[in-house]
Scaffold this motif. Structure first.
Motif, PDB file in Angstrom:
ATOM      1  N   HIS A   1       0.862  -1.198   0.000  1.00 35.28           N
ATOM      2  CA  HIS A   1       0.000   0.000   0.000  1.00 35.28           C
ATOM      3  C   HIS A   1       0.888   1.234   0.000  1.00 35.28           C
ATOM      4  CE1 HIS A   1      -0.252  -0.567   4.693  1.00 35.28           C
ATOM      5  NE2 HIS A   1       0.979  -0.548   4.247  1.00 35.28           N
TER       6      HIS A   1
ATOM      7  N   THR B   1       0.531   3.637   1.896  1.00 36.22           N
ATOM      8  CA  THR B   1       0.621   4.152   3.260  1.00 36.22           C
ATOM      9  C   THR B   1       2.058   4.019   3.789  1.00 36.22           C
ATOM     10  OG1 THR B   1      -1.636   3.337   3.445  1.00 36.22           O
ATOM     11  CG2 THR B   1      -0.661   4.214   5.439  1.00 36.22           C
TER      12      THR B   1
ATOM     13  N   ARG C   1       0.034  -6.832  -4.630  1.00 36.27           N
ATOM     14  CA  ARG C   1      -0.434  -7.832  -3.664  1.00 36.27           C
ATOM     15  C   ARG C   1      -0.490  -9.190  -4.344  1.00 36.27           C
ATOM     16  NH1 ARG C   1      -5.028  -4.394  -0.379  1.00 36.27           N
ATOM     17  NH2 ARG C   1      -3.615  -2.685   0.123  1.00 36.27           N
TER      18      ARG C   1
ATOM     19  N   GLN D   1      -3.165   2.920  -5.944  1.00 28.06           N
ATOM     20  CA  GLN D   1      -3.893   3.507  -4.819  1.00 28.06           C
ATOM     21  C   GLN D   1      -3.824   5.024  -4.872  1.00 28.06           C
ATOM     22  OE1 GLN D   1      -2.335   1.812  -1.180  1.00 28.06           O
ATOM     23  NE2 GLN D   1      -4.117   0.466  -1.019  1.00 28.06           N
TER      24      GLN D   1
ATOM     25  N   GLU E   1      -4.105   8.056  -2.307  1.00 29.47           N
ATOM     26  CA  GLU E   1      -3.999   8.184  -0.856  1.00 29.47           C
ATOM     27  C   GLU E   1      -3.855   9.643  -0.472  1.00 29.47           C
ATOM     28  OE1 GLU E   1      -2.389   5.180   1.219  1.00 29.47           O
ATOM     29  OE2 GLU E   1      -1.429   6.334   2.803  1.00 29.47           O
TER      30      GLU E   1
ATOM     31  N   ASN F   1      -8.166  -0.654  11.103  1.00 31.87           N
ATOM     32  CA  ASN F   1      -6.818  -0.627  10.534  1.00 31.87           C
ATOM     33  C   ASN F   1      -5.849  -0.576  11.708  1.00 31.87           C
ATOM     34  OD1 ASN F   1      -7.412  -0.307   7.670  1.00 31.87           O
ATOM     35  ND2 ASN F   1      -8.025   1.782   8.152  1.00 31.87           N
TER      36      ASN F   1
ATOM     37  N   TYR G   1      -3.287   0.984  12.005  1.00 38.88           N
ATOM     38  CA  TYR G   1      -2.628   2.297  12.105  1.00 38.88           C
ATOM     39  C   TYR G   1      -3.595   3.450  12.280  1.00 38.88           C
ATOM     40  CZ  TYR G   1      -3.482   1.186   7.206  1.00 38.88           C
ATOM     41  OH  TYR G   1      -4.061   0.751   6.046  1.00 38.88           O
ATOM     42  N   THR G   2      -4.911   3.190  12.194  1.00 34.60           N
ATOM     43  CA  THR G   2      -5.867   4.269  12.427  1.00 34.60           C
ATOM     44  C   THR G   2      -6.902   3.847  13.455  1.00 34.60           C
ATOM     45  OG1 THR G   2      -7.242   3.545  10.564  1.00 34.60           O
ATOM     46  CG2 THR G   2      -5.675   5.313  10.106  1.00 34.60           C
TER      47      THR G   2
ATOM     48  N   ASN H   1     -11.284   3.717   2.182  1.00 33.31           N
ATOM     49  CA  ASN H   1     -10.973   3.348   3.558  1.00 33.31           C
ATOM     50  C   ASN H   1     -10.321   4.585   4.173  1.00 33.31           C
ATOM     51  OD1 ASN H   1     -10.085   2.090   5.894  1.00 33.31           O
ATOM     52  ND2 ASN H   1      -8.663   0.701   4.853  1.00 33.31           N
ATOM     53  N   SER H   2     -10.555   4.804   5.446  1.00 32.85           N
ATOM     54  CA  SER H   2     -10.050   6.055   6.019  1.00 32.85           C
ATOM     55  C   SER H   2      -9.905   5.922   7.523  1.00 32.85           C
ATOM     56  CB  SER H   2     -11.036   7.189   5.724  1.00 32.85           C
ATOM     57  OG  SER H   2     -12.246   6.950   6.430  1.00 32.85           O
ATOM     58  N   GLY H   3      -9.353   6.938   8.134  1.00 37.35           N
ATOM     59  CA  GLY H   3      -9.269   6.929   9.589  1.00 37.35           C
ATOM     60  C   GLY H   3      -8.381   8.050  10.100  1.00 37.35           C
TER      61      GLY H   3
ATOM     62  N   PHE I   1      -4.934   8.602  12.121  1.00 35.94           N
ATOM     63  CA  PHE I   1      -3.748   7.848  12.527  1.00 35.94           C
ATOM     64  C   PHE I   1      -3.658   7.795  14.041  1.00 35.94           C
ATOM     65  CE2 PHE I   1      -2.457   8.850   8.118  1.00 35.94           C
ATOM     66  CZ  PHE I   1      -2.181   7.564   7.712  1.00 35.94           C
TER      67      PHE I   1
ATOM     68  N   GLY J   1      -6.143  10.070   7.417  1.00 36.93           N
ATOM     69  CA  GLY J   1      -5.626   9.347   6.256  1.00 36.93           C
ATOM     70  C   GLY J   1      -6.779   8.697   5.534  1.00 36.93           C
ATOM     71  N   PHE J   2      -6.681   8.607   4.219  1.00 39.17           N
ATOM     72  CA  PHE J   2      -7.708   7.875   3.467  1.00 39.17           C
ATOM     73  C   PHE J   2      -7.105   7.313   2.190  1.00 39.17           C
ATOM     74  CE2 PHE J   2      -8.578  10.976   0.108  1.00 39.17           C
ATOM     75  CZ  PHE J   2      -8.081  12.144   0.673  1.00 39.17           C
ATOM     76  N   GLY J   3      -7.696   6.256   1.719  1.00 38.81           N
ATOM     77  CA  GLY J   3      -7.183   5.640   0.504  1.00 38.81           C
ATOM     78  C   GLY J   3      -8.299   5.018  -0.316  1.00 38.81           C
TER      79      GLY J   3
HETATM   80  N1  PHE Z   1      -3.871   1.764   3.355  1.00 34.27           N
HETATM   81  C1  PHE Z   1      -5.296   1.657   3.328  1.00 34.27           C
HETATM   82  C2  PHE Z   1      -5.699   0.614   2.275  1.00 34.27           C
HETATM   83  O1  PHE Z   1      -4.832   0.024   1.693  1.00 34.27           O
HETATM   84  C3  PHE Z   1      -5.960   2.969   3.034  1.00 34.27           C
HETATM   85  C4  PHE Z   1      -5.772   3.936   4.175  1.00 34.27           C
HETATM   86  C5  PHE Z   1      -4.823   4.911   4.112  1.00 34.27           C
HETATM   87  C6  PHE Z   1      -6.575   3.857   5.307  1.00 34.27           C
HETATM   88  C7  PHE Z   1      -4.636   5.801   5.137  1.00 34.27           C
HETATM   89  C8  PHE Z   1      -6.412   4.737   6.330  1.00 34.27           C
HETATM   90  C9  PHE Z   1      -5.443   5.695   6.252  1.00 34.27           C
HETATM   91  O2  PHE Z   1      -6.871   0.384   2.023  1.00 34.27           O
END
Ligand code: PHE
Length: 523
Positions: A354, A356, A383, A397, A399, A435, A437-438, A459-461, A463, A481-483
């Protein structure tokens, strides 16, 4: 050759023919000349009003190679009869050798027609005279390009003796400006013509507004690139800075450990992640000079708040120790996973799973000069997936990362609402998610009008504090963060249902070349 006034032999021939014969049909008058040449000449004349023409599409019957052979040599049955008659008697086993490969079919037909009969294991003639009606019919086709009996045509087509083709012919009449010669046409108005007055009587060539330009064989942007550009514009218009994402290969540390993916987590297994076998290992975490330089330059150019510029030197070893402490024993308010941390896991080289991983690098770098900032990236990730209609082992991605003081979850929802609004997605729902990390984390769903259902779009959150504090960022600096994937919105925009038509070796180059620029509906 075409003269300056548009004359060539064919155009003059057409004008001459009309003098004595009107209308005429090009197929009859110019049977030897190709349709393309005739059309070009007619168009030259028609644009000057000298002729008018209709296009006729007709179906013609023509001989196949086998049909032509029968037309030249006689039908299979005739050849068998002919051979039997001239020898008086032929052994069945000799027939192949005498008549050739068509002996079997010919023999059967000749029996049916009662031209020959069996006499023991030999063939003898029955008829003295026969009419080879197949050959006669094919001769007729060869001469007239028509088939006399429409009921029989199907049968002959099935036997692959004739096929049909479309022919285009033209019926030509005099136009209002018909003449035996093409008058010289003036294409440029010159100073001399204005001075001597000849412009008043000059025969100006009319503009041809119907002429299309030549097809340009130029490069074309891939749909993913076009959608990527649209997203970049949206980010840039909101003062985001683009993260340097050239590092496709990264270490386990940046891709997993900094984001608190536990070292035993299945996401880190071979089945999910591509590991690099040569070289296998990264050095210890440290600065990436190329990435730092790119970020420095972009930040200097941006309108982003620059901070007080008294930057602290980054200590990568300390950061590493902090990350390890959070995993192993807990720190910065986290109780940790409480398992023995394996240093060698952090240096394993992986194809990043990712982007991230890049966000983590940029956020740690932010600790040198903490300040509000907005970062984004759009690039490739990898992946170890089973490839199907919606999954590839490589995809892209999108991001975004926003750091600021006093951020709240409501602010993230508001931001995402406005962001997706710019893509034409106005109806959003958030679902609690997880996640490492979030926290909190939210999956983002958008209502897809076309599909009539809610689809997951991101997806988001926020950190986690132990992630940001371990980097050395101040307590009150929060971070969204969001992706999302680049492929999903591109497939929707371009109506592609199989991701393999969009990316990889099965992509049709015509699809790339002929697709229009994307326009995401604006607010
Ligand atoms: N890395 C997450 C994903 O692969 C996306 C994401 C990024 C989520 C940053 C939260 C914060 O889906």
């Amino acid at each position: 050759p075409v003269q300056a006034n548009g004359t060539n032999d064919l155009t003059l021939d057409i004008l001459c023919t009309l003098d004595t014969q009107e209308p005429f049909h090009t197929a009859e008058t110019f049977p030897q000349i190709s349709q393309g040449e005739i059309k070009a000449a007619l168009d030259r004349l028609a644009s000057r009003g000298m002729v008018e023409y209709n296009t006729n599409v007709a179906e013609q019957v023509i001989l196949t190679e086998e049909g032509q052979q029968i037309c030249d040599e006689g039908s299979h049955e005739w050849k068998v009869w002919e051979a039997v008659k001239s020898k008086g008697r032929i052994h069945i086993k000799d027939l192949d050798r005498i008549v050739g490969p068509s002996a079997k079919v010919g023999q059967g037909n000749a029996f049916k027609l009662k031209w020959i009969k069996k006499d023991g294991d030999a063939l003898t003639p029955v008829a003295n005279e026969v009419t080879d009606s197949t050959r006669d019919l094919l001769r007729h086709v060869s001469e007239n390009n028509t088939f006399p009996d429409p009921k029989q045509l199907k049968d002959y087509q099935k036997r692959k003796l004739v096929t049909s083709r479309k022919v285009i012919t033209y019926t030509v009449r005099k136009g209002p400006r018909w003449a035996l010669e093409i008058p010289v046409e003036v294409t440029d108005l010159t100073a001399e013509m204005l001075q001597d007055g000849s412009w008043q009587t000059a025969n100006f060539k009319p503009y041809n507004f119907k002429a299309l330009g030549e097809h340009q064989y130029a490069g074309a942007l891939h749909p993913l690139n076009k959608v990527r550009e649209e997203f970049r514009k949206i980010f840039f218009s909101q003062s985001f800075i683009e993260m340097p994402t050239a590092r496709f290969v990264d270490s386990g540390f940046w891709n997993f450990d900094t984001l608190f993916v536990p070292q035993q987590h299945p996401a880190r297994d071979l089945q999910d992640t591509f590991y690099v076998s040569d070289p296998k290992e990264a050095g210890p975490p440290g600065p990436d000079p190329a990435a730092d330089k790119a970020l420095d330059e972009m930040e200097a150019d941006s309108q982003m708040y620059q901070g007080d510029k008294t930057s602290t030197k980054l200590d990568y070893q300390k950061y590493y120790d902090n990350v390890k402490a959070v995993h192993q024993d807990g720190a910065f308010g986290s109780i940790g996973y409480r398992y023995p941390y394996t240093d060698s896991e952090t240096t394993r080289l992986v194809l990043r799973t990712h982007t991230t991983a890049v966000s983590a690098y940029c956020l740690h770098r932010l600790a040198a000069n903490p300040r509000p900032c907005r970062y984004f990236s759009i690039d490739r990730v990898f992946r170890n997936e089973t490839v199907d209609a919606t999954h590839l082992a490589e995809f892209h991605q999108i991001e975004g990362v926003i750091a600021d003081y006093g951020l709240t979850l409501g602010g993230l929802m508001d931001f995402l609402g406005k962001f997706f609004n710019k893509l034409g997605i106005t109806n959003l729902r958030f679902k609690p998610a997880y996640n490492p990390y979030t926290e909190p984390s939210m999956e983002v769903f958008g209502y897809h009008e076309g599909l009539g259902k809610w689809v997951e779009i991101g997806n988001s959150g926020m950190f986690r504090p132990e992630m940001l504090l371990a980097m050395g960022l101040p307590e009150d600096l929060r971070c969204y963060g969001f992706g999302l994937s680049l492929e999903r919105p591109t497939m929707i925009k371009y109506g592609v249902s199989n991701i393999r038509e969009l990316l990889g070796h099965k992509v049709d180059l015509n699809f790339i070349e002929s697709n229009a620029a994307v326009r995401l509906e604006k607010e």
